[in-house]
Design an enzyme around this catalytic site. Structure first.
Site: not given
Ligand SMILES: O=C(O)c1cc(C(=O)O)oc(=O)c1
Length: 311
Positions: A38, A131, A264, A269
């Protein structure tokens, strides 16, 4: 003028935390073939503009920077997940997949009107899933009939659905999720509130969801996002995010063949701190405590889902 890393002509969301420059080398040695299952690319904004409907504007995080991190940490491969700041414009993702020379697979975002030709092109680039996002601060809600239509279109390709939601929303979404016939991968353990009891009703509902649906997998990722009391993966800390450990460990031990892990990176954010990704890797042995569990989490499971052909 904005400080830190650039983002093309865009202006970063105020207070944006840039990804960590110069992460440490993990003390934990990843097993051969380990997959960071991820992670994201952002832009670069000058080349791949951020989507007009985005809820945040990040700093750029390119494919080259991602692959440099992969090599530095000791991962062999990546699964790159379409970030919401790019909406359903998968160009940055596809470009990164093509540059990876087969060492990355992707999870895209598509709309209900996506064509078979577009899906075939994404597949050819290395996309293996779509997703669906239910986190309200990240996206506007997409009606479930649209999502059902997308599932019908992607199922014949052997793709799966990645879902991102917060624990408090699982009761409402439970039946919809349970009806998805493809494999389903839950981002970040369904975001448990780790101030609650891991044996309490909220997390128990998530565990029940996994028990009742053998097609559901989850990423035991993002302790840096879920943690409230830390300690943070900074300054050499080898036992970071101990408040998240009981939740993740529970899932790894009950569902050893349906768990994945990812950094991640570049950590969109985050509000509190930006982790040192080397120390984030050092978190893994706290939640997968034996070599066998580590092998399944980091190698066997992601290979089965993303490289089933064995390449
Ligand atoms: O918690 C989040 O802000 C976040 C945002 C995104 C995204 O903007 O895709 O992806 C993630 O895995 C987690």
């Amino acid at each position: 003028m904005a400080h830190g890393k650039t983002t093309g002509d865009f202006e970063k969301t105020p207070g944006w935390l840039d990804w960590y420059e110069g992460p440490s080398k993990p003390t934990f040695r990843l097993p051969a073939g380990a997959v960071d299952a991820h992670c994201h690319v952002f832009g670069p904004g000058a080349e791949f503009p951020y989507a007009p409907e985005r809820k945040y504007t990040p700093c750029d995080a390119s494919a080259e920077e991602l692959f440099a991190l992969r090599d530095h940490l000791g991962f062999d491969r990546n699964v790159i997940v379409q970030a919401t700041c790019h909406g359903a414009d998968n160009r940055a993702l596809v470009d990164a997949l093509r540059r990876s020379e087969g060492r990355a697979r992707g999870v895209a975002t598509v709309r209900r009107d996506v064509t078979e030709e577009q899906l075939a092109e994404l597949h050819e680039a290395g996309v293996r899933g779509v997703r669906f996002n239910f986190v309200k601060r990240l996206v506007d809600r997409v009606p479930t009939d649209s999502l059902e239509e997308i599932v019908e279109k992607i199922a014949p390709l052997g793709w799966h659905v990645v879902i991102y939601f917060e624990a408090a929303d699982l009761p409402d979404l439970y039946d919809f999720f349970s009806a998805i016939k493809t494999d389903v991968v839950v981002d970040h353990m369904g975001r448990p509130d780790v101030t609650k009891d891991p044996d309490g009703p909220e997390f128990e509902l998530f565990l029940r969801f996994m028990r009742e649906n053998p097609n559901v997998w989850t990423k035991v990722s993002c302790p840096e996002r879920l943690s409230v009391t830390g300690p943070r993966a900074l300054d050499g800390e080898q036992h970071a995010y101990t408040d998240v450990v009981p939740f993740a460990r529970r899932v790894v031990e009950e569902f050893p063949d349906r768990v994945l892990w990812g950094t991640d990176w570049p950590h969109p954010n985050l509000k509190d701190h930006m982790p040192d990704d080397g120390l984030l890797v050092d978190y893994i042995p706290q939640i997968a405590t034996t070599a066998e569990l580590q092998q399944r989490l980091l190698v066997d499971n992601p290979h089965r889902l993303y490289w089933p052909e064995g390449a």
